[in-house]
Design a protein around this motif. Structure first.
Motif, short mmCIF file in Angstrom:
data_model
loop_
_atom_site.label_atom_id
_atom_site.label_comp_id
_atom_site.label_asym_id
_atom_site.label_seq_id
_atom_site.Cartn_x
_atom_site.Cartn_y
_atom_site.Cartn_z
N PRO A 543 -14.70 0.25 -0.52
CA PRO A 543 -13.86 0.88 1.42
C PRO A 543 -13.40 0.26 1.58
O PRO A 543 -12.42 -1.12 1.38
CB PRO A 543 -15.40 0.74 1.93
N HIS A 544 -12.40 0.51 2.74
CA HIS A 544 -10.99 -0.07 3.29
C HIS A 544 -11.40 0.47 5.07
O HIS A 544 -12.36 1.40 5.31
CB HIS A 544 -9.96 0.27 3.78
N ILE A 545 -11.59 -0.63 5.55
CA ILE A 545 -11.53 -0.13 6.98
C ILE A 545 -10.54 0.84 7.17
O ILE A 545 -11.28 1.95 7.89
CB ILE A 545 -10.56 -0.91 7.36
N LYS A 546 -9.49 1.12 6.93
CA LYS A 546 -9.00 2.18 6.91
C LYS A 546 -9.33 3.65 5.89
O LYS A 546 -9.99 3.11 4.70
CB LYS A 546 -7.31 1.92 6.44
N SER A 547 -9.32 5.61 6.08
CA SER A 547 -9.77 6.17 5.06
C SER A 547 -8.57 5.60 4.00
O SER A 547 -7.74 5.05 3.93
CB SER A 547 -9.24 7.40 5.80
N THR A 548 -8.85 6.38 2.34
CA THR A 548 -8.88 5.85 1.56
C THR A 548 -6.85 6.37 1.74
O THR A 548 -6.15 6.17 1.26
CB THR A 548 -9.53 6.84 -0.16
N SER A 549 -6.41 7.47 2.14
CA SER A 549 -5.71 7.89 2.08
C SER A 549 -4.34 7.40 3.72
O SER A 549 -2.69 7.25 3.21
CB SER A 549 -5.47 9.43 2.65
N ARG A 550 -4.76 6.85 4.37
CA ARG A 550 -4.43 6.01 5.66
C ARG A 550 -4.73 4.44 4.62
O ARG A 550 -3.38 3.39 5.39
CB ARG A 550 -5.08 5.46 6.52
N ALA A 551 -4.95 4.17 3.59
CA ALA A 551 -5.16 2.55 3.60
C ALA A 551 -4.27 2.35 2.50
O ALA A 551 -3.13 3.03 1.70
CB ALA A 551 -6.22 1.92 2.90
N PRO A 552 -3.63 0.57 2.81
CA PRO A 552 -2.45 0.77 1.29
C PRO A 552 -3.46 1.10 0.36
O PRO A 552 -4.24 1.22 0.38
CB PRO A 552 -2.57 -1.02 1.34
N LYS A 553 -1.87 1.24 -1.05
CA LYS A 553 -1.86 1.81 -1.82
C LYS A 553 -3.28 1.22 -2.50
O LYS A 553 -3.33 -0.17 -2.51
CB LYS A 553 -0.67 1.61 -2.84
N GLN A 554 -4.64 1.73 -2.65
CA GLN A 554 -5.75 1.80 -4.21
C GLN A 554 -5.22 1.83 -5.67
O GLN A 554 -5.48 3.07 -5.57
CB GLN A 554 -6.83 2.09 -3.67
N PHE A 555 -4.81 1.07 -6.29
CA PHE A 555 -4.23 2.00 -7.72
C PHE A 555 -5.05 2.18 -8.91
O PHE A 555 -6.27 1.25 -8.92
CB PHE A 555 -4.01 1.12 -8.90
N VAL A 556 -5.35 3.08 -9.63
CA VAL A 556 -6.75 3.30 -10.30
C VAL A 556 -5.95 3.28 -12.53
O VAL A 556 -6.53 2.40 -12.78
CB VAL A 556 -7.14 4.97 -10.64
N ASP A 557 -4.26 4.02 -11.57
CA ASP A 557 -4.29 3.72 -13.02
C ASP A 557 -2.93 3.01 -12.76
O ASP A 557 -2.17 3.62 -11.50
CB ASP A 557 -4.34 5.01 -13.44
N PHE A 558 -2.36 1.45 -12.88
CA PHE A 558 -1.42 0.74 -12.95
C PHE A 558 -0.33 1.57 -12.91
O PHE A 558 0.85 1.96 -13.14
CB PHE A 558 -1.50 -0.66 -13.37
#
Lengths: 1032, 211
Positions: A543-558
């Motif tokens: 998790p991030h303090i922001k929602s997934t769509s607002r948080a800095p990018k969280q990469f699954v497939d680089f």
């Protein structure tokens, strides 16, 4: 030594062998035994690539085949370019030249990077589908820009100087993966006497033994490994293939494996020890660059191990973020410590090993670091997502004075071109939200471990769907119909002792299944020291303090820039099947097949959909497991070996005469024999006139020849040919026409009655093999009662054809056969001697002139030919090629099956109704087919001759014909053969024209690009229609 | 006349050219795989067709050649002293090779003993025999065919017709490290070039290929 990250103790590198290489134009040093990745890390190179969509800087994250980012262009010269080489799979060699494949205009300053930073938020999944559709005319521009900006490497534009090889193997047991499980299985099975092949993708056998510390049978892992390899080397029935990746697992246990041969610098018995520079190599004989192993195994053991999953958090793609296990690999195998200040995040005990290894290396190097004034290498903190976990490993970390932060996670990495620090916060026990305050810790490396993904890919290739194992928290191979066994980490079992035991047992079971029995003794099962472990938790996306769509990018497939937000969006947009999510987001579509990110992607999809991972399932993996080059696919089947080239016995003479050659099937046939200064047409005119006026000689050896013997040979021919064969007297020949069941002409040729039970059938050059099969098909499936045998004698007989008015005089001077018209009429054959060589002479003609086809045993063909030519000098004998033969036969209206026919032409269409026998008791092949209404109706295309109104105008073969030049879409036929005739002094053609037989004298048009040409339809016989010349 | 039997050989057979006579040296380059290639030139090759159950066939073969007719698939039978080998090719086909000088006599002898239900075809000029021998002979075969040529599966005397590279070969094992290849005349050049290419590889990397 400038290798800032090089430390002592690398087990796989030679510290005395420094070798130079070049990356993006800059020179570096590495060690023999390095991979390109370890050498780059040793030199502190952080950024290797720009990401696909957003142009973000990317560095090395893994140490093996699963690496998504470090994809480079390798090659010093244009000819030796290899695109998309994974730096973790490329062994370093002296003089290696490589560069980034992404980043336009340069790696430092990337256009997509700018676009990605400014507009990244506006580029959701399906962005390309959604955006570049409109306006349609702009697509060409979009495509041009995207192809420059996106995409990976570039293919070489000139011929590859290297060779590639294929090698077949058959074995009782193939073991894929030479880690602890695979090696133990090989040792057990090897003792049984079974033929065993064991291969591993890595250049050095051993798998995790190369970087782990656990003792086996009381020995350090390196010692145990060395002993085991020595034992296996001593077994003649065990073949080891290091550096060989099994890339495809096909039906019937057929496995394709890809070996990079040329750059192996160390290894075991199969490895080429020679250092070969791809670019500057001139040594001969050479090593192939790559080799494909085609392995057919009775039993297969998959001991492919597992790949560590990194965790998904914000900015997890920053260089400096790395798999925990890869850290241990770089430290122990290559002596590379890729940073100074490590933060480790883990969901399980395995992750701790990386921190221990880093710490130990830091302590060992403390003195030298201080001497050089460098910052000390240390582990800043271990962040454990588990609320409370305790085990000997964790205690070891604590007692080393390293801070352990439990129940927390790294929620974001900070930095621009390299990790500068991480944000850490407490998370709830399910990992769904941040529960505590955010703390920022400074570091330059963040290693993470989110558990293990068994390498189930090969198992998938045969259609077996992986199943989710909830206890182990991973997908494991599902049911299979192959003779396949699994051992080791691929089964989800991670403890070394169990892995070794599984290896031994699978070796025994597989050998037994292959018919080799043995019983296991205690010595066969290596014992590993047991290490108590605290259970891990299943956590994928933090998790991030922001929602997934607002948080800095969280990469699954680089590799394809697919983020957690993209997958969540895809699921929300209605993509429920994981296969659809994959296609919409491009998750797992890269050259790494999403090896690192797939499971996280599945888990995120499952969470949004409110399903379990087991219910969501996984996408399938297809061959190839890892990319292979086109060169390796091609192997030796290139250049002059691309396809067999067949030669007649006269080839050397043709070459000496400067003949131009034509490919006819696989045969090389002389096309024409130009004299110095002659154009092709000059040469053809000369050859044609020589045959019409003097005598020519043609190499007709390529004609198909089938020897048919047996009491029922006449009946057989009567059924297979359209015309009658029952009464052909011995000593004579007859032209035969062969049709398919549909009544269409498939072959023609002259067949001779050599004896009452013995015939010789001639077929077209290209049709010989198919016609033999055709005969066998009817004989073996329908007419078994006919006693007849077919044998190909195409290669047995060499045929020299003399054609022209002087051929009789020429031949009579060399033979004891009476060639007079009375003694040896047209369409007869005789046996005798020609130039002292036993010969069969057939008086048949494809040119319309007096002709003799002289057949001798092929070993004497060249001798005969030389005698004919030297004796023929007084008659001005002229060698002629296939083109002249074509012109001469077309002047006579003789068709070539396959040129003037196309599989839709009946004998009647050719005006050869005379070759259809109405009286056959048994019927013949094609009789019913050609009786169909459509074959009898009007409007069929029929063979006619064409005389262009402009006699110098050469119609194009294949050009369409119309009746009305104003309506060029109303096609009524096409030109099948078209030539200039020196004999006629004009151009002429053969054509298939609708109702052509009833349109003699009519004018027809051939629309060209610029103009329309006219021609008159005529009978297809242009020369000597009465056949007087061939009958003299 | 039921069958045309004719002598195919001139009075001075030396004037002939075997299929690979033009190829020059057949040997792969020094430093490549350990392999030696020889062409067995000017042999007689006879195809014999007939019902394997017909007793007169086995009798004729035995009386005339002193050989047992191989009736089991993939078998061959050899008289080393006379240089004669008879190979099973298919349920109704055998290939006899013998010294060229005996060819006419043997063909006539068989024809005389066998009636019209049997076919005999001289293919001496249509194919040629190569001997491949050396430590790496098996290795070169494994680069060329997917057939399992390991001694366990392919013992001495066994004869198979295999896809060889992109062509076809009749292959018989002579000993642990030597093989006989019978190839069509027109494909001989291709097959020789293929073998040459496959063998011109630094063998050190492959030398111990046991499987």
């Amino acid at each position: 030594m400038k290798q800032v990250n090089r430390i002592v103790g690398g087990r796989c590198v030679d510290y005395d062998a420094e070798i130079g290489f070049t990356f993006n134009g800059k020179s570096y040093q590495g060690l023999r035994g390095d991979t390109l990745a370890s050498a780059l890390l040793a030199n502190g190179v952080d950024v290797l690539a720009r990401s696909f969509k957003y142009g973000r800087p990317r560095g090395i994250i893994a140490a093996g085949v699963e690496e998504p980012n470090a994809i480079l262009q390798v090659g010093a010269t244009e000819a030796t370019q290899v695109p998309n080489v994974r730096a973790t799979q490329q062994i370093l060699y002296a003089g290696l030249v490589c560069r980034s494949t992404s980043g336009s205009p340069s790696l430092r300053w990337s256009l997509t990077g700018l676009v990605g930073r400014l507009f990244g938020r506006l580029m959701p999944p399906g962005f390309y589908y959604k955006t570049f559709m409109f306006p349609g005319f702009m697509w060409r521009f979009y495509e041009y820009v995207m192809r420059r900006v996106a995409g990976l490497g570039k293919a070489p534009t000139v011929k590859d100087p290297d060779i590639y090889d294929h090698l077949n193997h058959h074995c009782d047991l193939l073991i894929i993966g030479a880690g602890p499980a695979g090696l133990t299985a090989a040792r057990v099975a090897g003792k049984s006497g079974a033929r065993v092949v064991i291969l591993d993708e890595q250049a050095q056998l051993g798998g995790c033994l190369l970087h782990m510390n656990n003792r086996i049978d009381g020995l350090p892992p390196a010692t145990w490994l060395a002993q085991t390899l020595e034992q296996l080397t001593g077994l003649d029935n065990v073949l080891m293939l290091p550096g060989t990746a099994a890339v495809g697992y096909h039906d019937h246990n057929f496995i394709v494996a890809h070996e990079i041969v040329a750059h192996k610098t160390s290894g075991h018995k199969m490895a080429g020890h020679k250092i070969v520079n791809h670019a500057g190599r001139d040594d001969s004989p050479r090593l192939p660059r790559e080799r494909i192993h085609k392995i057919r195994a009775a039993q297969v053991i998959l001991a492919t191990g597992a790949q560590e999953r990194p965790l998904v958090f914000s900015n997890n793609d920053l260089p400096g973020c790395i798999q925990a296990s890869a850290t241990s690999v770089y430290i122990h195998r290559y002596g590379v410590l890729p940073g100074r200040r490590l933060v480790l995040m883990t969901t399980n005990d395995h992750g701790y090993q990386a921190a221990l290894d880093w710490h130990a290396a830091g302590v060992a190097g403390q003195e030298s670091d201080e001497k050089r004034g460098r910052a000390r290498r240390q582990v800043v903190a271990v962040v454990d997502a588990r609320p409370q976990a305790d085990s000997p490993l964790i205690q070891a970390i604590r007692s080393a004075g390293i801070r352990v932060i439990s129940g927390s996670a790294v929620i974001e990495a900070i930095g621009k071109r390299r990790v500068r620090g991480v944000k850490i916060a407490a998370i709830d026990s399910l990992g769904g939200s941040v529960t505590g305050k955010v703390e920022t810790i400074s570091c330059d490396t963040l290693a993470s471990s989110g558990g293990w993904s068994p390498v189930v890919h090969l198992s998938c290739h045969t259609g077996s769907k992986p199943i989710w194992h909830d206890e182990y928290g991973c997908f494991v191979p599902g049911e299979t119909i192959q003779a396949q066994h699994c051992a080791g980490a691929i089964t989800g079992v991670m403890t070394l002792g169990s892995v070794l035991a599984q290896g031994a047992e699978s070796g025994r079971v597989a050998a037994l299944a292959a018919g080799f029995s043995l019983s296991l003794s205690d010595d066969d099962i290596p014992q590993a020291e047991a290490i108590e472990e605290a259970p891990g938790i299943q956590l994928f996306h933090l998790p991030h303090i922001k929602s997934t769509s607002r948080a800095p990018k969280q990469f699954v497939d680089f590799q394809l820039d697919v983020s957690a937000a993209d997958i969540e969006l895809a699921a929300r947009e209605g993509f429920e099947s994981i296969e659809h999510v994959k296609r919409y987001t491009a998750l797992g579509f890269g050259t790494d097949q999403g090896k690192l990110g797939n499971v996280a992607g599945v888990a995120i999809t499952a969470r949004v959909l409110g399903k379990s991972i087991a219910e969501t399932g996984t996408t399938m993996f297809r061959p190839n497991y890892t990319p292979i080059s086109f060169g390796s696919v091609v192997g030796r089947d290139c250049g002059e070996l691309f396809d067999p080239v067949r030669y007649t016995a006269i080839q050397s003479w043709h070459e000496q005469q400067g003949a131009k050659f034509e490919n006819v099937g696989q045969w090389k046939r002389p096309w024409y024999y130009p004299r110095p200064g002659e154009s092709m047409q000059d040469s053809l005119n000369r050859e044609c006139l020589a045959v019409r006026q003097q005598v020519g000689i043609l190499d007709a050896s390529t004609l198909g020849k089938i020897d048919i013997q047996g009491p029922d040979v006449r009946e057989f021919l009567n059924r297979i040919y359209t015309n009658a064969w029952l009464k052909l007297p011995v000593g004579q020949c007859r032209y035969g026409l062969m049709c398919g069941e549909d009544g269409m002409v498939i072959d023609d040729g002259v067949t001779a009655a050599l004896g009452d039970n013995h015939f010789l059938m001639h077929t077209t050059t290209g049709g010989a093999a198919q016609i033999l099969e055709w005969l066998e098909l009817w004989h073996q499936t329908e007419w078994q009662e006919l006693r007849v045998y077919f044998n190909s004698v195409t290669d047995q007989w060499n045929t020299a054809t003399l054609s022209g008015p002087k051929s009789r005089d020429l031949l009579q001077g060399l033979t004891d056969i009476d060639l007079s018209g009375e003694a040896f009429p047209f369409m007869h054959w005789r046996v005798g001697r020609v130039a002292g060589i036993p010969a069969r002479v057939f008086r048949v003609s494809f040119t319309g002139e007096l002709s003799y086809e002289i057949n001798v045993q092929a070993n004497y063909g060249l001798r005969l030919w030389q005698m004919l030519v030297s004796h023929g000098e007084q008659y001005e004998i002229t060698p002629y090629g296939t083109e002249t033969m074509h012109i001469l036969r077309a002047e006579k209206g003789f068709v070539i099956v396959g040129q003037d026919t196309d599989g839709s032409v009946t004998p009647d269409d050719l005006g050869m109704g005379w070759a259809l026998s109405k009286q056959k008791r048994f019927s013949f092949i094609g009789k019913r087919g050609m009786a169909r209404g459509d074959c009898q109706s009007r409007g069929r295309k029929q063979l006619v001759g064409l005389l262009p109104v402009d006699p110098e105008y050469l119609l194009s073969e294949g050009s369409q014909l119309v009746c009305d030049p104003a309506q060029i879409a109303n096609m009524v036929g096409h030109v099948t053969s078209s030539y200039y005739s020196a004999t006629l002094g004009r151009c002429f053609a053969l054509a298939l024209v609708k109702d052509g037989h009833r349109r003699m004298g009519e004018t027809i048009y051939s629309p060209g690009v610029k103009s329309v040409s006219r021609a008159t339809i005529c009978e297809p016989v242009f020369y000597d229609p009465e056949g007087e010349r061939q009958n003299v | 006349m039921k069958h045309l039997s004719m002598n195919h050989l001139p009075d001075s057979p030396r004037e002939g050219h075997s299929p690979l006579a033009q190829a020059g040296s057949l040997q792969p380059p020094v430093g490549g795989l350990a392999l030696s290639i020889t062409e067995k030139v000017m042999l007689g090759h006879l195809v014999i067709r007939g019902d394997s159950d017909a007793p007169e066939l086995a009798r004729a073969i035995h009386d005339l050649l002193g050989l047992r007719l191989p009736s089991a698939p993939l078998q061959s039978c050899e008289d080393e002293h006379q240089g004669r080998v008879l190979r099973w090719v298919s349920p109704d086909e055998w290939l006899l090779t013998l010294p060229g000088e005996n060819l006419t006599e043997v063909e006539a002898g068989l024809r005389a003993r066998l009636d019209e239900r049997f076919a005999i075809v001289d293919v001496s000029g249509g194919q040629t025999m190569l001997h491949l021998s050396g430590e790496d002979a098996e290795l070169v075969l494994r680069k060329s065919t997917s057939y399992d040529v390991h001694l366990v599966n392919f013992p001495e005397g066994k004869t198979v017709i295999i896809t060889f590279a992109r062509s076809q070969v009749m292959l018989r094992r002579l000993s642990a490290d030597s093989f006989e290849l019978i190839v069509r005349r027109s494909f001989a050049d291709y097959i020789w070039r293929w073998i040459h290419d496959a063998a011109s590889e630094d063998g050190s990397a492959l030398r111990k290929g046991d499987n």
